[in-house]
Design a protein around this motif. Structure first.
Motif, mmCIF file in Angstrom:
data_model
loop_
_atom_site.group_PDB
_atom_site.id
_atom_site.type_symbol
_atom_site.label_atom_id
_atom_site.label_comp_id
_atom_site.label_asym_id
_atom_site.label_seq_id
_atom_site.Cartn_x
_atom_site.Cartn_y
_atom_site.Cartn_z
ATOM 1 N N ASN A 153 54.871 13.530 62.095
ATOM 2 C CA ASN A 153 54.151 13.724 60.836
ATOM 3 C C ASN A 153 54.580 15.004 60.133
ATOM 4 O O ASN A 153 54.263 15.212 58.958
ATOM 5 N N LEU A 154 55.285 15.864 60.852
ATOM 6 C CA LEU A 154 55.817 17.075 60.223
ATOM 7 C C LEU A 154 56.766 16.719 59.082
ATOM 8 O O LEU A 154 56.943 17.504 58.150
ATOM 9 N N THR A 155 57.380 15.522 59.160
ATOM 10 C CA THR A 155 58.288 15.085 58.091
ATOM 11 C C THR A 155 57.541 14.970 56.767
ATOM 12 O O THR A 155 57.993 15.467 55.732
ATOM 13 N N GLN A 156 56.360 14.309 56.798
ATOM 14 C CA GLN A 156 55.563 14.162 55.583
ATOM 15 C C GLN A 156 55.068 15.515 55.081
ATOM 16 O O GLN A 156 55.105 15.802 53.885
ATOM 17 N N GLY A 157 54.597 16.342 56.017
ATOM 18 C CA GLY A 157 54.110 17.668 55.635
ATOM 19 C C GLY A 157 55.200 18.517 55.013
ATOM 20 O O GLY A 157 54.977 19.210 54.009
ATOM 21 N N ASN A 158 56.386 18.448 55.586
ATOM 22 C CA ASN A 158 57.520 19.213 55.059
ATOM 23 C C ASN A 158 57.921 18.715 53.676
ATOM 24 O O ASN A 158 58.209 19.519 52.775
ATOM 25 N N ALA A 159 57.922 17.378 53.498
ATOM 26 C CA ALA A 159 58.273 16.807 52.192
ATOM 27 C C ALA A 159 57.272 17.251 51.125
ATOM 28 O O ALA A 159 57.658 17.620 50.006
ATOM 29 N N ALA A 160 55.978 17.228 51.460
ATOM 30 C CA ALA A 160 54.950 17.654 50.502
ATOM 31 C C ALA A 160 55.095 19.126 50.168
ATOM 32 O O ALA A 160 55.006 19.531 48.998
ATOM 33 N N ALA A 161 55.336 19.947 51.183
ATOM 34 C CA ALA A 161 55.472 21.387 50.963
ATOM 35 C C ALA A 161 56.670 21.708 50.073
ATOM 36 O O ALA A 161 56.583 22.548 49.166
ATOM 37 N N GLU A 162 57.795 21.025 50.305
ATOM 38 C CA GLU A 162 58.996 21.275 49.501
ATOM 39 C C GLU A 162 58.773 20.877 48.042
ATOM 40 O O GLU A 162 59.164 21.618 47.124
ATOM 41 N N GLN A 163 58.148 19.707 47.824
ATOM 42 C CA GLN A 163 57.925 19.248 46.451
ATOM 43 C C GLN A 163 56.961 20.165 45.699
ATOM 44 O O GLN A 163 57.182 20.487 44.524
ATOM 45 N N LEU A 164 55.897 20.588 46.364
ATOM 46 C CA LEU A 164 54.931 21.491 45.719
ATOM 47 C C LEU A 164 55.556 22.854 45.446
ATOM 48 O O LEU A 164 55.236 23.499 44.439
ATOM 49 N N HIS A 165 56.443 23.275 46.335
ATOM 50 C CA HIS A 165 57.115 24.570 46.128
ATOM 51 C C HIS A 165 58.065 24.504 44.937
ATOM 52 O O HIS A 165 58.086 25.420 44.095
ATOM 53 N N HIS A 166 58.840 23.423 44.839
ATOM 54 C CA HIS A 166 59.797 23.286 43.739
ATOM 55 C C HIS A 166 59.093 23.062 42.398
ATOM 56 O O HIS A 166 59.513 23.586 41.367
ATOM 57 N N ALA A 167 58.013 22.267 42.420
ATOM 58 C CA ALA A 167 57.344 21.903 41.172
ATOM 59 C C ALA A 167 56.377 22.975 40.674
ATOM 60 O O ALA A 167 56.311 23.245 39.468
ATOM 61 N N SER A 194 55.787 26.169 42.536
ATOM 62 C CA SER A 194 56.024 27.461 43.209
ATOM 63 C C SER A 194 54.923 27.816 44.212
ATOM 64 O O SER A 194 54.625 28.983 44.449
ATOM 65 N N ILE A 195 54.305 26.789 44.800
ATOM 66 C CA ILE A 195 53.292 27.025 45.839
ATOM 67 C C ILE A 195 54.013 27.324 47.151
ATOM 68 O O ILE A 195 54.880 26.549 47.573
ATOM 69 N N PRO A 196 53.690 28.440 47.816
ATOM 70 C CA PRO A 196 54.388 28.773 49.063
ATOM 71 C C PRO A 196 54.146 27.722 50.146
ATOM 72 O O PRO A 196 53.060 27.132 50.230
ATOM 73 N N SER A 197 55.143 27.494 50.970
ATOM 74 C CA SER A 197 55.045 26.461 52.001
ATOM 75 C C SER A 197 53.918 26.731 52.983
ATOM 76 O O SER A 197 53.237 25.807 53.442
ATOM 77 N N TRP A 198 53.693 28.023 53.295
ATOM 78 C CA TRP A 198 52.632 28.340 54.258
ATOM 79 C C TRP A 198 51.251 27.982 53.697
ATOM 80 O O TRP A 198 50.340 27.605 54.436
ATOM 81 N N GLY A 199 51.098 28.068 52.370
ATOM 82 C CA GLY A 199 49.835 27.703 51.747
ATOM 83 C C GLY A 199 49.568 26.213 51.881
ATOM 84 O O GLY A 199 48.453 25.788 52.225
ATOM 85 N N THR A 200 50.614 25.412 51.600
ATOM 86 C CA THR A 200 50.483 23.958 51.762
ATOM 87 C C THR A 200 50.188 23.605 53.210
ATOM 88 O O THR A 200 49.364 22.726 53.494
ATOM 89 N N ALA A 201 50.847 24.314 54.145
ATOM 90 C CA ALA A 201 50.652 24.048 55.574
ATOM 91 C C ALA A 201 49.201 24.283 55.990
ATOM 92 O O ALA A 201 48.611 23.476 56.718
ATOM 93 N N ILE A 202 48.615 25.372 55.522
ATOM 94 C CA ILE A 202 47.232 25.693 55.882
ATOM 95 C C ILE A 202 46.271 24.635 55.342
ATOM 96 O O ILE A 202 45.393 24.128 56.059
ATOM 97 N N VAL A 203 46.444 24.276 54.070
ATOM 98 C CA VAL A 203 45.556 23.294 53.448
ATOM 99 C C VAL A 203 45.679 21.938 54.140
ATOM 100 O O VAL A 203 44.665 21.290 54.453
ATOM 101 N N LEU A 204 46.910 21.493 54.410
ATOM 102 C CA LEU A 204 47.120 20.209 55.075
ATOM 103 C C LEU A 204 46.536 20.210 56.485
ATOM 104 O O LEU A 204 45.961 19.211 56.933
#
Length: 225
Positions: free
Chosen positions: A138-152, A154-164
């Motif tokens: 499931n890290l694949t989905q989490g990583n994909a979401a984090a990358e898209q939110l970061h590119h679109a 500029s949300i840091p990956s660690w922020g997405t990780a905590i929320v998810l």
């Protein structure tokens, strides 16, 4: 050969269960109180779809095209249609060999089929262990979401990780009923958005649809595909 061979074998010996697709979908929307179960048929469908929409239909197919070229889509189509026989078989066996635990809830799955149906408890234990390890996929989905939110945005990956992590824990720790409630609420929206998005893309790129299908079929029967 092993994947499609199994799909084809089950499709033939079960006399093409795919022909009952519409009837099966109808049954998901009928309330049935005659059978035991922790969640409703509709909720079970939503839980199943939750695992396919996104990871399977978008990321999975994208990876298939990147690795095998356009021809890989043909084999995705084929496995999708024939694979219904396997999914049917999995569901049937899971219900046949499930047990009611001491809390009054149902426990089932391939590990119970292996233990109670095939009398191979060691294989059931091995399956459970490997499934626990595979859950980290499931890290694949989490990583994909984090990358898209970061590119679109500029949300840091660690922020997405905590929320998810927090949201996932809130859902998972509540057990199957909690998972089913969340899926029954969100997945219909996911499905509608996904279908409308696909139809929009096909409409906008209508001139490319038939050439794309021809290109897919031309590339399908190659080693790469």
């Amino acid at each position: 050969i092993m994947l499609l061979g199994t799909y084809l074998y089950l499709t033939i010996i079960l006399r093409f269960p795919q022909r009952y697709l519409l009837k099966a979908l109808k049954l998901y929307f009928v309330k049935d109180h005659t059978d035991k179960g922790d969640i409703s048929p509709f909720s079970s469908l939503m839980v199943a779809l939750a695992a396919n929409i996104g990871a399977g239909n978008i990321i999975g197919v994208g990876v298939a095209i990147a690795a095998g070229g356009p021809g890989a889509i043909f084999w995705c189509w084929l496995t999708g249609v024939l694979g219904m026989a396997t999914r049917y078989s999995e569901g049937l066996l899971a219900i046949k060999y499930r047990v009611e635990n001491k809390d009054g809830n149902m426990s089932g799955g391939p590990m119970f089929v292996l233990e109670r149906g095939m009398k191979c408890k060691w294989l059931g234990v091995a399956f459970a262990v490997f499934t626990a390890i595979a859950a980290f996929g499931n890290l694949t989905q989490g990583n994909a979401a984090a990358e898209q939110l970061h590119h679109a945005f500029s949300i840091p990956s660690w922020g997405t990780a905590i929320v998810l992590t927090v949201l996932t824990a809130m859902v998972m720790l509540g057990g199957i009923r909690s998972i089913a409630r969340v899926c029954a609420f969100f997945v219909p929206f996911m499905a509608v958005i996904y279908i409308l998005g696909c139809l929009y893309i096909l409409a906008v790129q209508a001139d490319y649809v038939l050439p794309a299908i021809r290109y897919i079929l031309d590339c399908a029967f190659t080693g790469e595909a």
